[in-house]
Design an enzyme around this catalytic site. Sequence first.
Site, PDB file in Angstrom:
ATOM      1  CG  MET B  97      -0.340   0.068   2.547  1.00 46.68           C
ATOM      2  SD  MET B  97      -1.574   0.205   3.902  1.00 46.68           S
ATOM      3  CE  MET B  97      -2.125   1.911   3.732  1.00 46.68           C
ATOM      4  CE  LYS B  98       4.796   0.935  -4.538  1.00 45.83           C
ATOM      5  NZ  LYS B  98       3.936  -0.255  -4.761  1.00 45.83           N
ATOM      6  CB  ALA B  99       1.648   3.103   4.524  1.00 45.01           C
TER       7      ALA B  99
END
Lengths: 281, 281
Positions: B97-99
């Site tokens: 999710m490439k937070a």
Amino acid sequence: VVERFQARLDRILRARDSLLCVGLDPDPALLPNPVKRMAASRRLPAFLDGVVRATRPHAAAYKFQLGSYLAFGAAGVAQLPRIVKSIGPNHLRILDMKANDIPNTMRLVRDGVFGQFGFDAVTVTPWLGWETLEPFSEDASKGVFIVAHSSNSGAPDFQEIPTPRGPLWLAIVGEVARLSALHGNTGAVVGATYIDAIRSARSALGVGVPILVPGVGTQGGQLSATVREGVDANGRALLVNSSRGIVYASSGSDWAAAAGAEAKRLKDQINQLRSGFGTGS
Amino acid sequence: VVERFQARLDRILRARDSLLCVGLDPDPALLPNPVKRMAASRRLPAFLDGVVRATRPHAAAYKFQLGSYLAFGAAGVAQLPRIVKSIGPNHLRILDMKANDIPNTMRLVRDGVFGQFGFDAVTVTPWLGWETLEPFSEDASKGVFIVAHSSNSGAPDFQEIPTPRGPLWLAIVGEVARLSALHGNTGAVVGATYIDAIRSARSALGVGVPILVPGVGTQGGQLSATVREGVDANGRALLVNSSRGIVYASSGSDWAAAAGAEAKRLKDQINQLRSGFGTGS
């Protein structure tokens, strides 16, 4: 002809006479005590419904932090389309997920957030490159807020790196302005804890390009300077977000009323601060 | 004493004799024809179950692109905890999710992704500053893959910006190494389309720090160079991800079998390529 996002935003700010964005960011640890005592499946919907009902007359927009909903599991995420629909199209509904991925994935995010969940706008960051913003140009009725300068103390680590176009965050503001001129659906996110950045962003963006400002209240950003530097020449094009200061205004039985009162107080204060600008409200 | 994420990853790579990460990234437009003909509510679970059943003997890990699930709405996200549980703890389950957010939100993301959804690791990007990685140091049994250099053509826009510590992405690899020495639960993401970056990352990370590599297959990254430059001195610490090349190997009635065959082919090819390294498998 479709109404572009910036035009819609301006219409709503005028109709509601408010620049307030309520951050609907539930936190399992911070729910009011009467909500904590409910059955587990009732807690989140009751909290969201109560805050929306109390703040609806004062808010122009609602911002939903995706991380807050993930913290409640899949059932938390399932609340999003329901509450988006319940709020309806007379307020802006913004998903704050700071999406950043390859273009193919950004297209899937866009289709999901707008098509499936029904949001009006989404936040993104540009870490994977300028091309990753392109999918959001295809439907100008939906908004994209690009994070230029965040509100946290670590923001300068990357965002203030010097480049030939100035600090990195200002180059991003320049891209917001360029995309805005083409499509009319972009905005910038600049934290209230960096007033100089808000001033420079407004100067670069001119009239009508919205700035979404988190960080007033709990995070310590100054409201008066935020409004003074953030509004455009018409006294609009600004969304001032407050999350924890509103939704956790009270942990007691008056939690919903307290959220409403705090939203009204903040809306009124913002309107007073901008009353000397342009056409005011 | 808890098993740190890197130790667990190495144990699984050895037990499964595989460096393959299957990207379980459903796309509403690309589902196989027999799946498209199912009732709407059955499509996604049937697709996921079929691909997992066929690829399970060959995969070391599964990576789930959150955007793919958002594209199916809340019902798509609700599939995540179910399929994570169905796969079980003998494979790594990674949420992509490439937070990237302020530390308070990163904590909520962490609690949701690990506590509620049951993932073993998550991808993040550092755009909001070094401090935003800190919440992932608190539980060393859960992994955090930090995106240093992505696979897309626009990646250099930000990631190759020069800094006193070298290009920005290499400074991030340095932070991965520093956090890894402290906590043993970090890895780097470097795209297969940038082989020089994989070589430099491995050189900086040494033995045992995993690199997750997307971009082979559809995106055009070279498998042989990826494996040669990506493995550590033991021939491990590498996860080679393939999504569309596996899960959409066939759109016909053999879609599940074709996914399994492609996973086996890729696993075997990777194992052959690394057979000259260290202890091999």
